[in-house]
Motif scaffolding. Structure first.
Motif, PDB file in Angstrom:
ATOM      1  N   ASN A   1       8.159  14.444  -4.259  1.00  0.00           N
ATOM      2  CA  ASN A   1       8.254  15.095  -2.752  1.00  0.00           C
ATOM      3  C   ASN A   1       9.186  13.968  -1.836  1.00  0.00           C
ATOM      4  OD1 ASN A   1       5.517  16.830  -1.326  1.00  0.00           O
ATOM      5  ND2 ASN A   1       4.864  15.136  -3.205  1.00  0.00           N
ATOM      6  N   ASP A   2       9.696  13.836  -0.641  1.00  0.00           N
ATOM      7  CA  ASP A   2      10.747  12.851  -0.769  1.00  0.00           C
ATOM      8  C   ASP A   2       9.745  12.355   0.474  1.00  0.00           C
ATOM      9  OD1 ASP A   2      12.072  14.927  -1.036  1.00  0.00           O
ATOM     10  OD2 ASP A   2      11.810  16.023   0.626  1.00  0.00           O
ATOM     11  N   LEU A   3       8.817  11.319  -0.030  1.00  0.00           N
ATOM     12  CA  LEU A   3       8.701  10.188   0.587  1.00  0.00           C
ATOM     13  C   LEU A   3       9.569   9.267   0.200  1.00  0.00           C
ATOM     14  CD1 LEU A   3       4.980  10.795  -1.248  1.00  0.00           C
ATOM     15  CD2 LEU A   3       5.636  11.116   1.055  1.00  0.00           C
ATOM     16  N   SER A   4       9.475   8.368   1.075  1.00  0.00           N
ATOM     17  CA  SER A   4      10.653   6.616   1.380  1.00  0.00           C
ATOM     18  C   SER A   4       9.774   5.592   1.782  1.00  0.00           C
ATOM     19  CB  SER A   4      12.068   7.424   2.088  1.00  0.00           C
ATOM     20  OG  SER A   4      11.148   7.862   3.946  1.00  0.00           O
ATOM     21  N   GLY A   5      10.661   4.500   2.146  1.00  0.00           N
ATOM     22  CA  GLY A   5       9.755   3.793   2.703  1.00  0.00           C
ATOM     23  C   GLY A   5       8.953   3.007   1.089  1.00  0.00           C
ATOM     24  N   LYS A   6       8.407   1.872   1.736  1.00  0.00           N
ATOM     25  CA  LYS A   6       7.581   1.100   1.033  1.00  0.00           C
ATOM     26  C   LYS A   6       6.373   1.288   0.861  1.00  0.00           C
ATOM     27  CE  LYS A   6      10.423  -3.049   1.928  1.00  0.00           C
ATOM     28  NZ  LYS A   6      10.188  -4.440   2.427  1.00  0.00           N
ATOM     29  N   LEU A   7       5.801   1.405  -0.196  1.00  0.00           N
ATOM     30  CA  LEU A   7       4.501   1.379  -0.906  1.00  0.00           C
ATOM     31  C   LEU A   7       3.768   0.589   0.202  1.00  0.00           C
ATOM     32  CD1 LEU A   7       4.187   2.197  -4.586  1.00  0.00           C
ATOM     33  CD2 LEU A   7       4.124   3.928  -2.466  1.00  0.00           C
ATOM     34  N   PRO A   8       2.531   0.553   0.298  1.00  0.00           N
ATOM     35  CA  PRO A   8       1.487  -0.490   0.643  1.00  0.00           C
ATOM     36  C   PRO A   8       0.967  -1.137  -0.011  1.00  0.00           C
ATOM     37  CG  PRO A   8       0.315   1.655   0.730  1.00  0.00           C
ATOM     38  CD  PRO A   8       1.713   2.311   0.521  1.00  0.00           C
ATOM     39  N   ARG A   9       0.418  -2.479   0.752  1.00  0.00           N
ATOM     40  CA  ARG A   9      -0.020  -3.056  -0.981  1.00  0.00           C
ATOM     41  C   ARG A   9      -0.962  -3.751  -0.458  1.00  0.00           C
ATOM     42  NH1 ARG A   9       4.627  -8.118  -1.167  1.00  0.00           N
ATOM     43  NH2 ARG A   9       3.362  -8.272  -3.320  1.00  0.00           N
ATOM     44  N   CYS A  10      -1.593  -2.842  -0.830  1.00  0.00           N
ATOM     45  CA  CYS A  10      -3.342  -2.657  -0.400  1.00  0.00           C
ATOM     46  C   CYS A  10      -3.775  -1.719  -2.140  1.00  0.00           C
ATOM     47  CB  CYS A  10      -3.991  -1.332   0.900  1.00  0.00           C
ATOM     48  SG  CYS A  10      -3.706  -0.366   0.999  1.00  0.00           S
ATOM     49  N   PHE A  11      -3.132  -1.588  -3.175  1.00  0.00           N
ATOM     50  CA  PHE A  11      -3.644  -0.357  -4.123  1.00  0.00           C
ATOM     51  C   PHE A  11      -5.352  -0.833  -4.980  1.00  0.00           C
ATOM     52  CE2 PHE A  11      -0.236   2.085  -3.718  1.00  0.00           C
ATOM     53  CZ  PHE A  11       0.554   2.463  -4.396  1.00  0.00           C
ATOM     54  N   ASP A  12      -5.108  -2.572  -4.844  1.00  0.00           N
ATOM     55  CA  ASP A  12      -6.856  -3.042  -5.188  1.00  0.00           C
ATOM     56  C   ASP A  12      -7.379  -2.269  -4.074  1.00  0.00           C
ATOM     57  OD1 ASP A  12      -5.655  -4.567  -2.946  1.00  0.00           O
ATOM     58  OD2 ASP A  12      -6.034  -6.692  -2.762  1.00  0.00           O
ATOM     59  N   ASN A  13      -7.398  -2.042  -3.511  1.00  0.00           N
ATOM     60  CA  ASN A  13      -8.189  -0.827  -2.642  1.00  0.00           C
ATOM     61  C   ASN A  13      -9.124   0.431  -3.797  1.00  0.00           C
ATOM     62  OD1 ASN A  13      -8.823  -3.626  -0.736  1.00  0.00           O
ATOM     63  ND2 ASN A  13      -7.774  -1.430   0.616  1.00  0.00           N
ATOM     64  N   PHE A  14      -8.701   0.817  -4.290  1.00  0.00           N
ATOM     65  CA  PHE A  14      -8.635   1.742  -5.295  1.00  0.00           C
ATOM     66  C   PHE A  14      -9.690   1.118  -6.258  1.00  0.00           C
ATOM     67  CE2 PHE A  14      -4.008   3.452  -4.622  1.00  0.00           C
ATOM     68  CZ  PHE A  14      -4.562   3.704  -3.908  1.00  0.00           C
ATOM     69  N   SER A  15     -11.223   1.243  -5.935  1.00  0.00           N
ATOM     70  CA  SER A  15     -12.369   0.717  -6.404  1.00  0.00           C
ATOM     71  C   SER A  15     -12.684   0.984  -7.708  1.00  0.00           C
ATOM     72  CB  SER A  15     -13.705   0.760  -6.041  1.00  0.00           C
ATOM     73  OG  SER A  15     -13.557  -0.423  -4.301  1.00  0.00           O
ATOM     74  N   ALA A  16     -12.266   2.232  -7.657  1.00  0.00           N
ATOM     75  CA  ALA A  16     -12.834   2.578  -8.751  1.00  0.00           C
ATOM     76  C   ALA A  16     -11.394   2.491 -10.275  1.00  0.00           C
ATOM     77  CB  ALA A  16     -13.379   4.562  -9.298  1.00  0.00           C
ATOM     78  N   LEU A  17     -10.193   2.579  -9.526  1.00  0.00           N
ATOM     79  CA  LEU A  17      -8.991   2.206 -10.897  1.00  0.00           C
ATOM     80  C   LEU A  17      -9.494   0.107 -10.812  1.00  0.00           C
ATOM     81  CD1 LEU A  17      -6.221   4.065  -9.098  1.00  0.00           C
ATOM     82  CD2 LEU A  17      -8.164   4.292 -10.863  1.00  0.00           C
ATOM     83  N   VAL A  18     -10.409  -0.174  -9.926  1.00  0.00           N
ATOM     84  CA  VAL A  18     -10.433  -1.749  -9.772  1.00  0.00           C
ATOM     85  C   VAL A  18     -11.744  -1.840 -11.550  1.00  0.00           C
ATOM     86  CG1 VAL A  18     -10.607  -4.035  -9.217  1.00  0.00           C
ATOM     87  CG2 VAL A  18      -8.846  -2.293  -8.490  1.00  0.00           C
ATOM     88  N   HIS A  19     -13.078  -1.402 -10.388  1.00  0.00           N
ATOM     89  CA  HIS A  19     -13.674  -1.729 -11.503  1.00  0.00           C
ATOM     90  C   HIS A  19     -14.289  -0.835 -12.522  1.00  0.00           C
ATOM     91  CE1 HIS A  19     -13.921  -5.152  -8.826  1.00  0.00           C
ATOM     92  NE2 HIS A  19     -13.534  -5.003  -7.657  1.00  0.00           N
ATOM     93  N   ARG A  20     -15.142  -0.926 -13.310  1.00  0.00           N
ATOM     94  CA  ARG A  20     -15.325  -0.041 -14.319  1.00  0.00           C
ATOM     95  C   ARG A  20     -16.577   0.515 -13.893  1.00  0.00           C
ATOM     96  NH1 ARG A  20     -16.133   0.103 -21.204  1.00  0.00           N
ATOM     97  NH2 ARG A  20     -17.469   2.155 -21.241  1.00  0.00           N
TER      98      ARG A  20
END
Length: 800
Positions: A540-559
């Motif tokens: 895509n044409d997305l720009s800027g910085k990524l948000p620093r909250c990826f640790d909220n993706f529970s399904a990717l943090v906890h089994r």
């Protein structure tokens, strides 16, 4: 009497002469001492029915049995969720003829006192948690071996092999479905049970050949589905003239089926041979002796010609000849179907031709699957109450506006993907309030998304990828809060990624916006997608910085393995609205998605629930890669390539130990490669090329096993596998070994060569291992010793 309350049952004392008590459906949850009240107050009671009464748990202590209860002949306590051992008191009801304890949670086995039940004719203990060897279980019914006619022990945990049933000479119905029975049919099975009318062994692990059942000329119902039967089908089955139900599906049977297999089956109504290796060799002029209600022959070899014997079947309500190897034009006579047809599945063949007007050819609420064929022409007019429609992977063309003609729709499932459909998506979705799944992917549909899509409050999957759709996403779409799969990739959608995708679609497991024209920042609200497995914003044409909250993706943090189950939608749940039909052969719908995986675009279906990936590649994102991404320890694939990311590779990346694919190429990353990267044992794809990385590539078999191209385009990077050596390293020398005093020699199983092992530290090596057949270490996948030493689990191996 459903909805009534029976109180505590103390009112029974006013009716001492009662002989028959039926409180089926009455709420008795307050009757904590129900058994005592019944036994003490009703001395003449013969028939007791307390089914569906919410009887309280646990079962109350049983008082000394009133001798008058010996006159009881029938007891029904089914569907109460009772969860104790089966009461010993039942075995003392010596006049008992019928006992029904089905659909409870009884554990253990039956008590030894059941041997007293010499008059017992019907025993139903199905759908409990009983657990015992079947032969030992039946020993406790020795007293009723001459009287027992109906025995239902289905859906328990009974084990062992099929015992000798000759002791139960009067048995007419035997149900042992969904247990844990193994082994072949006993040889005695061919001589026993002359009065047997029904045999249900569905869902066990019974193996071997089918027995000759011709001695059981009374047999009307035979269900051997989902076992491990193999070999051929004896033609003697065709002599069971009273047989109405024949199901041997989901086994490993191999045979050529001829007219002889059906020669005398004049009563047959239900036929299911699905999912075996069976070839039908039926003459074109054969006229079957039966008129079937349900025909299930999925994956049987019926083709290449269309089976002409179906022309003589005029009453069926369900027909499944999917995957039958038919590569013929469907004859016109076939489309003039029985008026009661509710399920038609012709999928996974090579059938061709035009599909006629369906609007008058089906009964109410039909399900139609013509997918994966070569049908062409316009999408046909549809029945007004069609429930499920799958026309995917054909050559249908033109508009899909005909779906708007469905004015009284109960449509739940719509799949028109992978055709040649064009034009706009119609704006009439408010008529489809029950719709759960829409798949229009891989067509040439154009224009904007209609706002009426937002009226689909039950929608769980919306798949529109690879069309020519454009414009911004309508705000009304945020009302589809039940969405689990949203795949809009491969279109020309534009605008910002709206925050309401994160705030309203909190159940999303798959979100793909790849290959569109979205621009602007990635909103912080995206981090509210706690259940996300696949997040693809690539190309895509997305720009800027990524948000620093990826640790909220529970399904990717906890089994949480249960998360993957949400991707499947069970047809049984979606389609069975109380109709008296068996939908066992409906397949589970698994959403599929097109993802960039290991450098290639791949479509995933059945394995989609196992894939966990994030892809932001090919955008204009900048700043540092958020360090929170290292917390995604369940992630399997991470692609951040072809952006403008700066700074260092996340230092704690070694925590992401399930990573199989990592692509950070074509950015402006700098600094050293973190030593923890060597801890990623399962990494099979790595690309760090075309950055500004510097220093020495950390030593480990894992990182040295990749091709030099994985590190190219980093001028200041050095070390194996790059050709440029680091300062202080002499050309051609191997890295110094760190000995730990536990050097040893291992004898190879396939020869007399020895391998020297020198342990060197803490890193675990790649799964690319060594010589096969080693009995001592899991070394064997593929590496040639002649190319040099092998490093595995921190040790170096080489042949002597």
């Amino acid at each position: 009497m459903y909805g009534l309350s029976g109180g505590n049952l103390e009112w029974l004392s006013y009716f001492p002469l009662l002989r028959h008590l039926d409180l089926t459906g009455v709420d008795l949850s307050q009757a904590t001492n129900w058994f005592e009240l019944v036994s003490n107050n009703l001395p003449l009671l013969e028939n007791l029915s307390l089914s569906l009464c919410k009887l309280p748990n646990p079962v109350p202590p049983v008082p000394p049995l009133n001798s008058s209860l010996s006159v009881i002949t029938s007891v029904d306590l089914s569907m109460n969720s009772l969860s104790s051992s089966i009461l010993d008191a039942f075995g003392q009801m010596i006049s008992l003829v019928n006992l029904n304890l089905a659909y409870n949670k009884f554990t253990g086995s039956i008590p030894n006192s059941f041997a007293n039940l010499s008059r017992l004719q019907s025993l139903d203990l199905s759908n409990n948690h009983l657990k015992e060897n079947l032969d030992k279980f039946l020993d406790k019914l020795s007293g009723s071996k001459k009287s027992l006619q109906i025995l239902d022990l289905g859906a328990n945990q009974l084990s062992g092999t099929l015992p000798n049933f000759t002791r139960f000479s009067s048995l007419r119905e035997l149900s042992l479905y969904n247990n844990q029975l193994t082994g072949p049919f006993p040889t005695s099975f061919q001589q026993v049970l002359p009065h047997l009318g029904a045999l249900n062994l569905h869902g066990n692990r019974i193996s071997g050949m089918l027995p000759d059942l011709t001695v059981s000329q009374s047999l009307m119902f035979l269900d051997l589905e989902d076992n491990s039967l193999n070999g051929t089908i004896d033609k003697s089955v065709g002599q069971l003239s009273r047989l109405t139900h024949l199901d041997i599906s989901w086994n490993s049977l191999e045979d050529v089926i001829s007219e002889a297999h059906f020669s005398n089956l004049s009563s047959l109504k239900f036929l299911d041979f699905s999912f075996n290796s069976l070839v039908f060799n039926i003459s074109s002029n054969w006229i079957p002796p039966f008129q079937l209600d349900l025909i299930r022959l999925a994956s049987c070899k019926l083709g290449p010609d269309f089976p002409k014997w179906l022309r003589n079947q005029n009453n069926y309500s369900e027909l499944d000849i999917s995957g039958a190897g038919i590569s013929d034009v469907v004859p016109n006579w076939f489309w003039d179907r029985p008026p009661n047809l509710v399920y038609l599945n012709l999928s996974y063949n090579q059938m061709a031709g035009l599909v006629p007007d369906f609007s008058l050819k089906f009964s109410e609420y039909p399900s139609i699957d013509l997918s994966s064929n070569r049908f062409e022409g316009q999408v046909p007019r549809l029945p007004s109450k069609v429930m499920s429609l799958n026309l995917s992977k054909n050559n249908f063309s033109g508009s899909i506006s005909l779906i708007c003609a469905i004015t009284d729709s109960q449509l739940i499932y719509l799949d028109l993907s992978s055709n040649q459909l064009s034009g706009r998506i119609p704006d009439c979705w408010q008529s489809f309030q029950e719709l759960n799944i829409i798949n229009l992917a891989n067509n040439t549909l154009s224009g904007k998304l209609p706002s009426s899509l937002g009226s689909l409050s039950q929608l769980r999957a919306l798949q529109l990828r690879d069309n020519n759709l454009s414009g911004e996403l309508p705000e009304s779409l945020k009302n589809c809060s039940e969405l689990i799969i949203l795949d809009l990739g491969g279109n020309r959608f534009t605008g910002n990624i709206q925050p309401w995708i994160g705030t309203h679609f909190t159940k999303l497991i798959i979100l793909s916006l790849r290959s569109n024209k979205f621009y602007g920042d990635v909103p912080v609200a995206i981090c509210q997608l706690n259940n996300i497995h696949i997040l693809d914003f690539s190309q895509n044409d997305l720009s800027g910085k990524l948000p620093r909250c990826f640790d909220n993706f529970s399904a990717l943090v906890h089994r949480d393995d249960s998360m993957a189950e949400n991707i499947g939608f069970d047809y049984m749940r979606l389609l069975n609205f109380g109709r008296n039909l068996d939908f066992n052969n409906f397949r589970t719908y698994l959403g599929n998605a097109l993802v960039q995986w290991k450098g290639q675009e791949r479509e995933y279906g059945n394995t989609l629930g196992l894939l966990k990936m994030i892809d932001f590649s090919c955008n204009k994102l900048s700043g540092e890669i958020p360090k929170e991404i290292a917390s995604l320890v369940e992630l399997i694939s991470l692609n951040m390539s072809t952006n403008n990311f700066t700074g260092k590779i996340v230092e704690d990346i070694g925590q992401m130990k399930k990573l199989d694919s990592l692509d950070l190429s074509a950015n402006r990353l700098s600094g050293k490669i973190p030593a923890t990267l060597a801890l990623l044992n399962f990494l099979s794809v790595l690309n760090l090329s075309n950055n500004n990385l510097s220093g020495k590539i950390p030593l480990s078999t894992q990182l040295q096993s990749f091709n030099a191209s994985a590190y190219s385009g980093n001028p200041q990077l050095c070390g194996v596998p790059l050709p440029n050596k680091c300062p202080g390293e002499e050309k051609g020398t191997e890295p110094p070994l760190i000995t730990t005093g536990n050097e040893k020699k291992i004898q190879e199983e396939d020869g007399d060569k020895l391998i020297t092992q020198d342990c060197r530290g803490g890193f675990r090596a790649s799964q690319k291992a060594t010589k096969p057949n080693s009995r001592h270490q899991p070394l064997a996948l593929a590496m040639n010793f002649e190319e040099g030493p092998l490093y595995f689990q921190g040790c170096r191996y080489k042949l002597e």
